[in-house]
Design an enzyme around this catalytic site. Sequence first.
Site, PDB file in Angstrom:
ATOM      1  CG  HIS A 129     -13.948 -29.418  -3.785  1.00 49.66           C
ATOM      2  ND1 HIS A 129     -14.980 -28.573  -4.129  1.00 49.66           N
ATOM      3  CD2 HIS A 129     -13.018 -29.298  -4.770  1.00 49.66           C
ATOM      4  CE1 HIS A 129     -14.705 -27.967  -5.265  1.00 49.66           C
ATOM      5  NE2 HIS A 129     -13.498 -28.377  -5.674  1.00 49.66           N
ATOM      6  CG  ASP A 139      -9.019 -27.853  -6.508  1.00 44.83           C
ATOM      7  OD1 ASP A 139     -10.246 -28.051  -6.495  1.00 44.83           O
ATOM      8  OD2 ASP A 139      -8.500 -26.777  -6.902  1.00 44.83           O
ATOM      9  CG  HIS A 185     -12.562 -24.209  -3.936  1.00 46.40           C
ATOM     10  ND1 HIS A 185     -11.425 -24.961  -3.692  1.00 46.40           N
ATOM     11  CD2 HIS A 185     -12.998 -24.602  -5.164  1.00 46.40           C
ATOM     12  CE1 HIS A 185     -11.185 -25.747  -4.714  1.00 46.40           C
ATOM     13  NE2 HIS A 185     -12.127 -25.567  -5.623  1.00 46.40           N
ATOM     14  NE  ARG A 195      -8.448 -27.245 -10.575  1.00 47.02           N
ATOM     15  CZ  ARG A 195      -9.209 -28.272 -10.193  1.00 47.02           C
ATOM     16  NH1 ARG A 195     -10.382 -28.050  -9.614  1.00 47.02           N
ATOM     17  NH2 ARG A 195      -8.807 -29.511 -10.399  1.00 47.02           N
TER      18      ARG A 195
END
Length: 321
Positions: A123, A125, A279, A294
């Site tokens: 995906h 983000d 990623h 994150r």
Amino acid sequence: MSDLHAGITSAASHHGPHSGREAARAATPLTLRRVAGRIGAQIDGVRLGATLDDATFAAIEAALLEHKVLFFRGQQHLDDEAQEAFARRFGEAVAHPTVPSASGSQRLLELDSLHGARANSWHTDVTFVDAYPKVSILRAVVIPPVGGDTVWANTAAAYAHLPEPLRALADTLWALHTNAYDYASSHAHADDAQLKRYREVFTSIVYETEHPVVRVHPQTGERTLVLGHFVQRFKGLSAQDSTRLLQSFHEHVTQLENTVRWSWQEGDVAIWDNRATQHYAINDYGDARRIVRRATVQGDVPVSIDGRRSVALKGPNVALQ
């Protein structure tokens, strides 16, 4: 060449979108080592933080645009507050649209395997909103003794290496992205607790956005693919045709030649250009605990190669319009 410095002349032109990056590298050399052929570089000797001098930060930003994902070892000095403050050097730090922070920061997203947070599906983000994050900064807090690597793919390289007929098709396509996607099929080994969390938290507010499959990167001018597991279907195509075509694109994006794999150590930081990457966090560490946090930086609304902007179709901001 394995050991590079940011001041070394590259093959890019000194005129056009790459020239500013080269000037930044020349002004402040970085100890930089490429990790894979098409994506990824490790930078040593830099202590990340909000007070990083402007020249070094400019060189890091230039390296990020070139290599798509950067890795830094030994950043144990960063706590939640310092990580978020550093993220603000890239722009406005933003919280996840639906998942509340579980750490000391209002904007950091904590991914804790104890609570089922295992992002083991390809995906980019938060593409279910229109102005999805431009940069993500991930800090390793607790790392399992074995496994738990993350893999990134360069979607600019993937686009450039598509067969010409498939590239021409991609140029014309638009896709519907939503957080109400088929989680179970994307996360083949999801358990009941993960599915429950997804339904109750991740889709507590449903978003839908139409993005061009190919966007023009606002800083480099590169064409990158906007895909990943939030894609529900392609505009104008049936669900069946969309599934088949998405799989074809996915196989090109995730070719090993387009990827880099990082083996985490506690205190590591990875920074990636979320406009030019996908990623996947590898779920191969069993019952061991893995905690990463994150920070994300506000992005811009994608623009297609013919100048059209992405369109938000569902979400709280749409309801207010």
